[in-house]
Design a protein around this motif. Structure first.
Motif, PDB file in Angstrom:
ATOM      1  N   ILE A  77       0.808  -1.215  -0.017  1.00  0.00           N
ATOM      2  CA  ILE A  77      -0.036  -0.072  -0.068  1.00  0.00           C
ATOM      3  C   ILE A  77       0.871   1.084   0.119  1.00  0.00           C
ATOM      4  O   ILE A  77       1.964   1.375   0.641  1.00  0.00           O
ATOM      5  CB  ILE A  77      -0.859  -0.001   1.329  1.00  0.00           C
ATOM      6  CG1 ILE A  77      -0.359   0.249   2.536  1.00  0.00           C
ATOM      7  CG2 ILE A  77      -1.760  -1.273   1.212  1.00  0.00           C
ATOM      8  CD1 ILE A  77      -1.255   0.600   3.562  1.00  0.00           C
ATOM      9  N   GLN A  78       0.420   2.319  -0.552  1.00  0.00           N
ATOM     10  CA  GLN A  78       1.124   3.323  -0.700  1.00  0.00           C
ATOM     11  C   GLN A  78       0.013   4.545  -0.563  1.00  0.00           C
ATOM     12  O   GLN A  78      -0.945   4.749  -1.343  1.00  0.00           O
ATOM     13  CB  GLN A  78       1.786   3.668  -2.020  1.00  0.00           C
ATOM     14  CG  GLN A  78       2.648   4.965  -1.942  1.00  0.00           C
ATOM     15  CD  GLN A  78       3.700   4.795  -3.340  1.00  0.00           C
ATOM     16  OE1 GLN A  78       3.198   4.322  -4.207  1.00  0.00           O
ATOM     17  NE2 GLN A  78       4.941   5.371  -3.050  1.00  0.00           N
ATOM     18  N   ASP A  79       0.191   5.682   0.246  1.00  0.00           N
ATOM     19  CA  ASP A  79      -0.660   6.947   0.284  1.00  0.00           C
ATOM     20  C   ASP A  79      -2.258   6.419   0.501  1.00  0.00           C
ATOM     21  O   ASP A  79      -3.049   6.774  -0.160  1.00  0.00           O
ATOM     22  CB  ASP A  79      -0.433   7.754  -0.858  1.00  0.00           C
ATOM     23  CG  ASP A  79      -1.147   8.965  -0.899  1.00  0.00           C
ATOM     24  OD1 ASP A  79      -1.112   9.552   0.235  1.00  0.00           O
ATOM     25  OD2 ASP A  79      -1.309   9.559  -1.841  1.00  0.00           O
ATOM     26  N   GLY A  80      -2.438   5.065   1.130  1.00  0.00           N
ATOM     27  CA  GLY A  80      -3.862   4.965   1.427  1.00  0.00           C
ATOM     28  C   GLY A  80      -4.533   3.931   0.369  1.00  0.00           C
ATOM     29  O   GLY A  80      -5.761   3.598   0.225  1.00  0.00           O
ATOM     30  N   GLU A  81      -3.566   3.343  -0.590  1.00  0.00           N
ATOM     31  CA  GLU A  81      -3.989   2.854  -1.819  1.00  0.00           C
ATOM     32  C   GLU A  81      -3.324   1.639  -2.026  1.00  0.00           C
ATOM     33  O   GLU A  81      -2.060   1.330  -1.796  1.00  0.00           O
ATOM     34  CB  GLU A  81      -3.997   3.469  -3.072  1.00  0.00           C
ATOM     35  CG  GLU A  81      -4.748   4.916  -3.036  1.00  0.00           C
ATOM     36  CD  GLU A  81      -6.362   4.632  -3.168  1.00  0.00           C
ATOM     37  OE1 GLU A  81      -6.727   3.411  -3.653  1.00  0.00           O
ATOM     38  OE2 GLU A  81      -7.128   5.286  -2.766  1.00  0.00           O
ATOM     39  N   VAL A  82      -3.780   0.432  -2.423  1.00  0.00           N
ATOM     40  CA  VAL A  82      -3.271  -0.815  -2.634  1.00  0.00           C
ATOM     41  C   VAL A  82      -2.366  -0.577  -4.207  1.00  0.00           C
ATOM     42  O   VAL A  82      -3.051  -0.292  -5.073  1.00  0.00           O
ATOM     43  CB  VAL A  82      -4.156  -1.912  -2.711  1.00  0.00           C
ATOM     44  CG1 VAL A  82      -3.420  -3.303  -3.436  1.00  0.00           C
ATOM     45  CG2 VAL A  82      -4.729  -2.294  -1.486  1.00  0.00           C
ATOM     46  N   VAL A  83      -1.233  -0.786  -4.147  1.00  0.00           N
ATOM     47  CA  VAL A  83      -0.438  -0.667  -5.337  1.00  0.00           C
ATOM     48  C   VAL A  83      -0.132  -1.879  -6.113  1.00  0.00           C
ATOM     49  O   VAL A  83       0.176  -2.109  -7.243  1.00  0.00           O
ATOM     50  CB  VAL A  83       0.482   0.209  -5.130  1.00  0.00           C
ATOM     51  CG1 VAL A  83       0.002   1.529  -4.955  1.00  0.00           C
ATOM     52  CG2 VAL A  83       1.789  -0.183  -4.267  1.00  0.00           C
ATOM     53  N   GLU A  84      -0.119  -2.922  -5.200  1.00  0.00           N
ATOM     54  CA  GLU A  84       0.527  -4.414  -5.875  1.00  0.00           C
ATOM     55  C   GLU A  84       0.127  -5.382  -4.914  1.00  0.00           C
ATOM     56  O   GLU A  84       0.057  -5.303  -3.800  1.00  0.00           O
ATOM     57  CB  GLU A  84       2.132  -4.316  -6.045  1.00  0.00           C
ATOM     58  CG  GLU A  84       2.289  -5.656  -6.624  1.00  0.00           C
ATOM     59  CD  GLU A  84       3.888  -5.777  -6.970  1.00  0.00           C
ATOM     60  OE1 GLU A  84       4.258  -6.777  -7.742  1.00  0.00           O
ATOM     61  OE2 GLU A  84       4.631  -4.812  -6.751  1.00  0.00           O
ATOM     62  N   ARG A  85      -0.226  -6.503  -5.423  1.00  0.00           N
ATOM     63  CA  ARG A  85      -0.328  -7.629  -4.740  1.00  0.00           C
ATOM     64  C   ARG A  85       0.369  -8.977  -5.197  1.00  0.00           C
ATOM     65  O   ARG A  85       0.490  -9.130  -6.428  1.00  0.00           O
ATOM     66  CB  ARG A  85      -1.878  -8.377  -4.793  1.00  0.00           C
ATOM     67  CG  ARG A  85      -2.912  -7.372  -4.330  1.00  0.00           C
ATOM     68  CD  ARG A  85      -4.064  -7.738  -4.355  1.00  0.00           C
ATOM     69  NE  ARG A  85      -5.101  -7.727  -2.899  1.00  0.00           N
ATOM     70  CZ  ARG A  85      -5.672  -6.773  -2.627  1.00  0.00           C
ATOM     71  NH1 ARG A  85      -5.797  -5.692  -3.291  1.00  0.00           N
ATOM     72  NH2 ARG A  85      -6.158  -6.885  -1.394  1.00  0.00           N
ATOM     73  N   ALA A  86       1.368  -9.804  -4.484  1.00  0.00           N
ATOM     74  CA  ALA A  86       1.827 -10.792  -4.967  1.00  0.00           C
ATOM     75  C   ALA A  86       1.621 -12.056  -3.998  1.00  0.00           C
ATOM     76  O   ALA A  86       1.349 -11.896  -3.004  1.00  0.00           O
ATOM     77  CB  ALA A  86       3.231 -10.525  -5.198  1.00  0.00           C
ATOM     78  N   HIS A  87       1.912 -13.199  -4.450  1.00  0.00           N
ATOM     79  CA  HIS A  87       1.699 -14.306  -3.381  1.00  0.00           C
ATOM     80  C   HIS A  87       2.531 -15.672  -4.165  1.00  0.00           C
ATOM     81  O   HIS A  87       2.733 -15.475  -5.406  1.00  0.00           O
ATOM     82  CB  HIS A  87       0.092 -14.977  -3.655  1.00  0.00           C
ATOM     83  CG  HIS A  87      -0.285 -15.509  -4.671  1.00  0.00           C
ATOM     84  ND1 HIS A  87      -0.913 -14.781  -5.653  1.00  0.00           N
ATOM     85  CD2 HIS A  87      -0.434 -16.672  -4.930  1.00  0.00           C
ATOM     86  CE1 HIS A  87      -1.445 -15.739  -6.655  1.00  0.00           C
ATOM     87  NE2 HIS A  87      -1.151 -16.971  -6.182  1.00  0.00           N
ATOM     88  N   ALA A  88       2.699 -16.493  -3.466  1.00  0.00           N
ATOM     89  CA  ALA A  88       3.461 -17.707  -3.722  1.00  0.00           C
ATOM     90  C   ALA A  88       2.666 -18.919  -3.020  1.00  0.00           C
ATOM     91  O   ALA A  88       2.470 -18.578  -1.752  1.00  0.00           O
ATOM     92  CB  ALA A  88       4.917 -17.711  -3.423  1.00  0.00           C
TER      93      ALA A  88
END
Length: 279
Positions: free
Chosen positions: A102-113
């Motif tokens: 998150i950045q500045d109150g927003e989701v900017v990326e998701r990742a998983h494994a």
């Protein structure tokens, strides 16, 4: 992200004695002092970031069918600190590791494994079971975080090297651990029924390989009911490149009306959704 200190990568083939010795070496390298490049107030989250199901989220989030997402063109302020939450769920002998940036109150990326678990759970050696799966998720993270928040312990650990410290040192990434239960150490004050915003130091006891009374972290009451029912505090501690005192300010800035900091709250939700998909 690629490891900066590959010599500390979790190795499930080591003996328990060798694992413990590696943790001591990690604790020697870890810096439990501030080296952040930003102030806690710079990452204040004033409202919950997102509560809708993953498949119906807007352009700032990806569906969890995708492995990761690059930042959007209309990303938040570029100079705002980027914080990644780390959590896991488990499917028999596999770990589902979820990261939400998150950045500045927003989701900017998701990742998983989704990776195999190689050793059984052993208190104090969690990183050797779960650290590899977490690092696998970090390999697919496109953004460069300024801070990682782990569901687990950092310096509050028998050898001052919980999973937040272990992974933080491997990546040389500022990190903190946020645990729901106390692994070791003793609080300065009783934790029962404390008001929202209260904190007290957690100090080394005879189970911790540290000078007596060393401040390992804090018990922090991030949220509390106004009625008789009580919410237990969080146990927060520095992982790497953060001081024990600053961890309280960081978690306070990242909480938005819930008990957990927003990055790990969102990662927890993603881990559960991914678990259902991979079941």
């Amino acid at each position: 992200m690629t490891p900066v200190h590959p010599e500390f990568l979790p190795d499930a083939t080591l003996s328990r004695e060798a694992m413990a010795e590696l943790q001591r070496n990690i604790a020697d390298i870890a810096r439990f002092e501030d080296d952040l490049g930003f102030e806690p107030d710079d990452i204040a989250v004033e409202a919950p970031v997102d509560e809708t199901p993953a498949e119906s989220r807007g352009s700032t989030a990806t569906t969890l069918d995708n492995h990761s997402e690059s930042p959007q063109a209309d990303a938040p302020e570029a100079d705002a600190p980027l914080v990644v939450g780390v959590d896991q769920a488990f499917l028999e002998e596999r770990a589902v590791s979820a990261l939400v940036a998150i950045q500045d109150g927003e989701v900017v990326e998701r990742a998983h494994a989704v990776t195999d678990l190689e050793i059984p759970y052993t208190p104090g050696l969690l990183a050797f079971r779960e650290g590899g799966p977490i690092l696998a998720a970090f390999e697919d993270l496109a953004v460069e975080p300024d801070l990682a928040v782990f569901d687990g312990s950092g310096r509050i650990h028998f050898r001052q090297a919980g999973i937040a410290t272990h992974v933080g040192v491997v990546l040389d990434l500022p990190s903190i651990g946020v645990a729901k239960s106390l692994l070791c150490g003793e609080p300065d004050e009783s934790i029962d029924g404390r008001p929202e915003g209260w904190s007290t130091p957690i100090r080394a006891d005879n189970r911790v390989e540290a000078p007596e009374r060393t401040v390992l972290g804090h018990a922090y009451q991030s949220r509390q009911w106004e009625r008789a029912q009580s919410i237990n505090p969080l146990y927060i501690s520095p992982g790497h490149r953060v001081s024990a005192e600053t961890t309280v300010d960081l978690v306070d800035a990242l909480c938005a009306g819930y008990k957990l900091p927003e990055p790990t709250r969102l990662a927890d939700g993603d881990a559960d959704e991914l678990k259902a998909q991979y079941r």
